[in-house]
Write an enzyme that holds these catalytic residues in place. Structure first.
Site, PDB file in Angstrom:
ATOM      1  N   LYS A   1     -44.115 -56.385 -33.485  1.00 19.19           N
ATOM      2  CA  LYS A   1     -42.986 -56.159 -32.588  1.00 19.19           C
ATOM      3  C   LYS A   1     -42.863 -57.320 -31.596  1.00 19.19           C
ATOM      4  O   LYS A   1     -42.745 -58.450 -32.023  1.00 19.19           O
ATOM      5  CB  LYS A   1     -43.152 -54.797 -31.890  1.00 19.19           C
ATOM      6  CG  LYS A   1     -43.659 -53.681 -32.824  1.00 19.19           C
ATOM      7  CD  LYS A   1     -42.677 -53.309 -33.920  1.00 19.19           C
ATOM      8  CE  LYS A   1     -43.285 -52.442 -35.024  1.00 19.19           C
ATOM      9  NZ  LYS A   1     -43.949 -51.221 -34.622  1.00 19.19           N
TER      10      LYS A   1
ATOM     11  N   TYR B   1     -46.676 -42.803 -31.587  1.00 23.60           N
ATOM     12  CA  TYR B   1     -46.042 -43.483 -32.720  1.00 23.60           C
ATOM     13  C   TYR B   1     -46.318 -42.709 -34.018  1.00 23.60           C
ATOM     14  O   TYR B   1     -47.457 -42.299 -34.269  1.00 23.60           O
ATOM     15  CB  TYR B   1     -46.597 -44.916 -32.823  1.00 23.60           C
ATOM     16  CG  TYR B   1     -46.179 -45.634 -34.071  1.00 23.60           C
ATOM     17  CD1 TYR B   1     -44.870 -46.070 -34.229  1.00 23.60           C
ATOM     18  CD2 TYR B   1     -47.082 -45.882 -35.092  1.00 23.60           C
ATOM     19  CE1 TYR B   1     -44.478 -46.722 -35.379  1.00 23.60           C
ATOM     20  CE2 TYR B   1     -46.696 -46.540 -36.248  1.00 23.60           C
ATOM     21  CZ  TYR B   1     -45.399 -46.954 -36.390  1.00 23.60           C
ATOM     22  OH  TYR B   1     -45.009 -47.598 -37.528  1.00 23.60           O
TER      23      TYR B   1
ATOM     24  N   ASP C   1     -51.949 -48.010 -26.557  1.00 25.32           N
ATOM     25  CA  ASP C   1     -51.041 -48.738 -27.442  1.00 25.32           C
ATOM     26  C   ASP C   1     -49.971 -49.352 -26.541  1.00 25.32           C
ATOM     27  O   ASP C   1     -49.117 -48.649 -26.001  1.00 25.32           O
ATOM     28  CB  ASP C   1     -50.433 -47.758 -28.458  1.00 25.32           C
ATOM     29  CG  ASP C   1     -49.462 -48.446 -29.422  1.00 25.32           C
ATOM     30  OD1 ASP C   1     -48.945 -49.532 -29.084  1.00 25.32           O
ATOM     31  OD2 ASP C   1     -49.211 -47.875 -30.499  1.00 25.32           O
TER      32      ASP C   1
ATOM     33  N   ARG D   1     -62.737 -64.093 -44.255  1.00 24.07           N
ATOM     34  CA  ARG D   1     -62.576 -62.731 -43.717  1.00 24.07           C
ATOM     35  C   ARG D   1     -63.393 -62.539 -42.442  1.00 24.07           C
ATOM     36  O   ARG D   1     -62.958 -61.850 -41.514  1.00 24.07           O
ATOM     37  CB  ARG D   1     -62.992 -61.692 -44.777  1.00 24.07           C
ATOM     38  CG  ARG D   1     -63.185 -60.270 -44.237  1.00 24.07           C
ATOM     39  CD  ARG D   1     -63.062 -59.195 -45.301  1.00 24.07           C
ATOM     40  NE  ARG D   1     -63.793 -59.502 -46.514  1.00 24.07           N
ATOM     41  CZ  ARG D   1     -65.113 -59.283 -46.698  1.00 24.07           C
ATOM     42  NH1 ARG D   1     -65.842 -58.734 -45.759  1.00 24.07           N
ATOM     43  NH2 ARG D   1     -65.673 -59.599 -47.841  1.00 24.07           N
TER      44      ARG D   1
HETATM   45  C1  LIG Z   1     -44.910 -50.336 -35.134  1.00 19.62           C
HETATM   46  C2  LIG Z   1     -45.854 -49.649 -34.242  1.00 19.62           C
HETATM   47  C3  LIG Z   1     -47.171 -49.375 -34.642  1.00 19.62           C
HETATM   48  C4  LIG Z   1     -47.680 -49.709 -36.031  1.00 19.62           C
HETATM   49  O1  LIG Z   1     -47.772 -51.069 -36.248  1.00 19.62           O
HETATM   50  P1  LIG Z   1     -47.512 -51.800 -37.665  1.00 19.62           P
HETATM   51  O2  LIG Z   1     -47.607 -53.232 -37.313  1.00 19.62           O
HETATM   52  O3  LIG Z   1     -46.181 -51.358 -38.158  1.00 19.62           O
HETATM   53  O4  LIG Z   1     -48.605 -51.338 -38.583  1.00 19.62           O
HETATM   54  C5  LIG Z   1     -48.010 -48.750 -33.723  1.00 19.62           C
HETATM   55  N1  LIG Z   1     -47.578 -48.393 -32.499  1.00 19.62           N
HETATM   56  C6  LIG Z   1     -46.321 -48.630 -32.092  1.00 19.62           C
HETATM   57  C7  LIG Z   1     -45.897 -48.213 -30.718  1.00 19.62           C
HETATM   58  C8  LIG Z   1     -45.419 -49.251 -32.939  1.00 19.62           C
HETATM   59  O5  LIG Z   1     -44.159 -49.472 -32.521  1.00 19.62           O
END
Ligand SMILES: *Cc1c(COP(=O)(O)O)cnc(C)c1O
Length: 409
Positions: free
Chosen positions: A214, A115, A189, A63
């Site tokens: 993503k 998001y 983000d 971890r």
């Molecule tokens: C999917 C997403 C998240 C969250 O991420 P996870 O991997 O699903 O926990 C945060 N910000 C954006 C823009 C996203 O598309």
């Protein structure tokens, strides 16, 4: 299409120097392994032998630190031109860890169409631990300025936003906020753009967050989050929280995302090429009332995107003619696009934000940000673009044809 037009590069900026080379080599040096493996191993051991108490080869417990995660974190940092990278068990975990650096009474400012999971975290979890919150429209700097308070400690933004693709001027917001108080941490983000197209640290951001689920992984087979930063104080806090709270990814997932990064540059190029063609098709389609693609000249903030990014990914939003029924029909007629949440994989996806990804956001807030019954979000994948356009065309025609006249008279 004329040949020369087809051969033109689709992006407006030059890729960051060494990007593809770093994606393939940074952190992957075979010399770090006794066997000189070219492909880094999946290191599953949860614990490590010590020579004598606290005298060890750099690893104690999985971890805290493990070789598979090290390889990925080094590579990701290089891709953002950052000193430090950290990997988490999901994008949501990376977000939560970042916000965990704040204390009761601190104030956080976030974009209002952030998001949905981030919105949920801020409203339902951060608020419970005594954080003060403001949601503002980041396209209006006056709004951001008015929200700044003496106890503001973090500004959280997304650009382009999910799913309405509003673009924020990262430098303008960073300058404004840091002028007010240089200690406020600006976190971007960058999930929609990836470090291939946009490096927020260059424009004053203190940290960058990714849902690696993503584009960064790109194969829709891992859930993971990433953070990068140059801030030595912040990285100390984040590393401590990563270790103390434990939202860490498995070595196997680290291996997969590290592998996904190897093709990030060429994937993003192709996502962009396909998205430009799809956006062009939608922009002139009479069954579509409006299209938003941050990489299109028709986008209201294209001048900003062009300033802070070298290109744009495969995320497109559009509003159809008709009503909710037409829109539902459109989804059921799709054959190549898959009706599903998420984005950024090699496969094309379509979804209905108002009911699906943003169903948990209060409807008045959705309405305000334009997430209506006829709004569709596309993640344009890597299939042959003619097939994607033909698929959208047949589904739009089938969904809107019966009452098409009504909406055009
Ligand atoms: C999917 C997403 C998240 C969250 O991420 P996870 O991997 O699903 O926990 C945060 N910000 C954006 C823009 C996203 O598309």
């Amino acid at each position: 299409m004329a040949n020369d037009e087809k051969d033109q590069p689709s992006i407006w900026g030059q890729p960051f120097q060494k990007f593809a080379t770093d994606a393939i080599h940074a952190g992957q040096e075979p010399e770090q392994w006794n066997s000189m493996m070219v492909v880094p191993p999946i290191t599953v051991s949860s614990t490590y032998k010590q020579y004598s108490p606290e005298n060890h080869a750099g690893y104690k417990y999985c971890r805290i630190k493990n070789p598979s995660r090290d390889v990925l974190e080094t590579c990701v940092a290089a891709l953002d031109g950052a000193k430090h990278g950290l990997a988490f068990s999901s994008g949501a975990a990376a977000t939560a860890t970042c916000m965990q650096t704040l204390k009761t009474g601190d104030h956080i400012i976030s974009s209002n169409d952030v998001y949905c999971g981030t919105n949920r975290y801020i409203k339902k979890i951060a608020a419970n631990s005594g954080l003060e919150l403001s949601f503002v429209d980041f396209t209006d700097l006056k709004d951001v300025e008015a929200a700044l308070l003496p106890n503001t400690k973090m500004v959280w933004m997304e650009t382009p936003t999910n799913p309405t693709m509003k673009v924020t001027d990262i430098k303008a917001v960073s300058d404004l906020v840091h002028k007010y108080n240089s200690d406020v941490k600006i976190v971007v983000d960058n999930t929609f753009m990836t470090s291939y197209f946009q490096r927020p640290l260059l424009f004053g951001a203190d940290a960058v967050m990714y849902s690696a689920t993503k584009y960064m992984n790109g194969h829709s087979d891992v859930v993971m989050g990433l953070l990068t930063t140059n801030d030595e104080e912040l990285i100390k806090q984040l590393r401590f929280l990563q270790y103390a709270m434990g939202p860490v990814p498995s070595p196997f997932d680290c291996f997969l995302v590290n592998r996904g990064l190897k093709t990030l540059a060429i994937r993003m190029e192709q996502h962009q090429k396909n998205a430009i063609a799809v956006a062009k098709y939608l922009e002139v389609n009479p069954r579509v009332t409006k299209t938003v693609y941050a990489g299109s000249e028709s986008h209201p903030q294209f001048h900003i995107t062009k300033k802070q990014a070298i290109g744009c990914s495969g995320m497109i939003g559009f509003w159809m003619q008709g009503n909710l029924e037409n829109c539902k029909n459109f989804f059921t007629h799709l054959k190549v696009f898959t009706l599903a949440e998420s984005l950024g994989g090699y496969e094309s996806l379509a979804e209905h934000p108002a009911i699906m990804t943003h169903g948990s956001v209060p409807s008045d807030q959705n309405e305000k940000s334009g997430i209506s019954d006829t709004f569709v979000r596309l993640s344009v994948g890597l299939e042959n673009v003619e097939d994607l356009i033909a698929d959208l065309d047949q589904a739009l025609t089938a969904a809107v044809s019966s009452n098409f006249r009504k909406y055009n008279s």
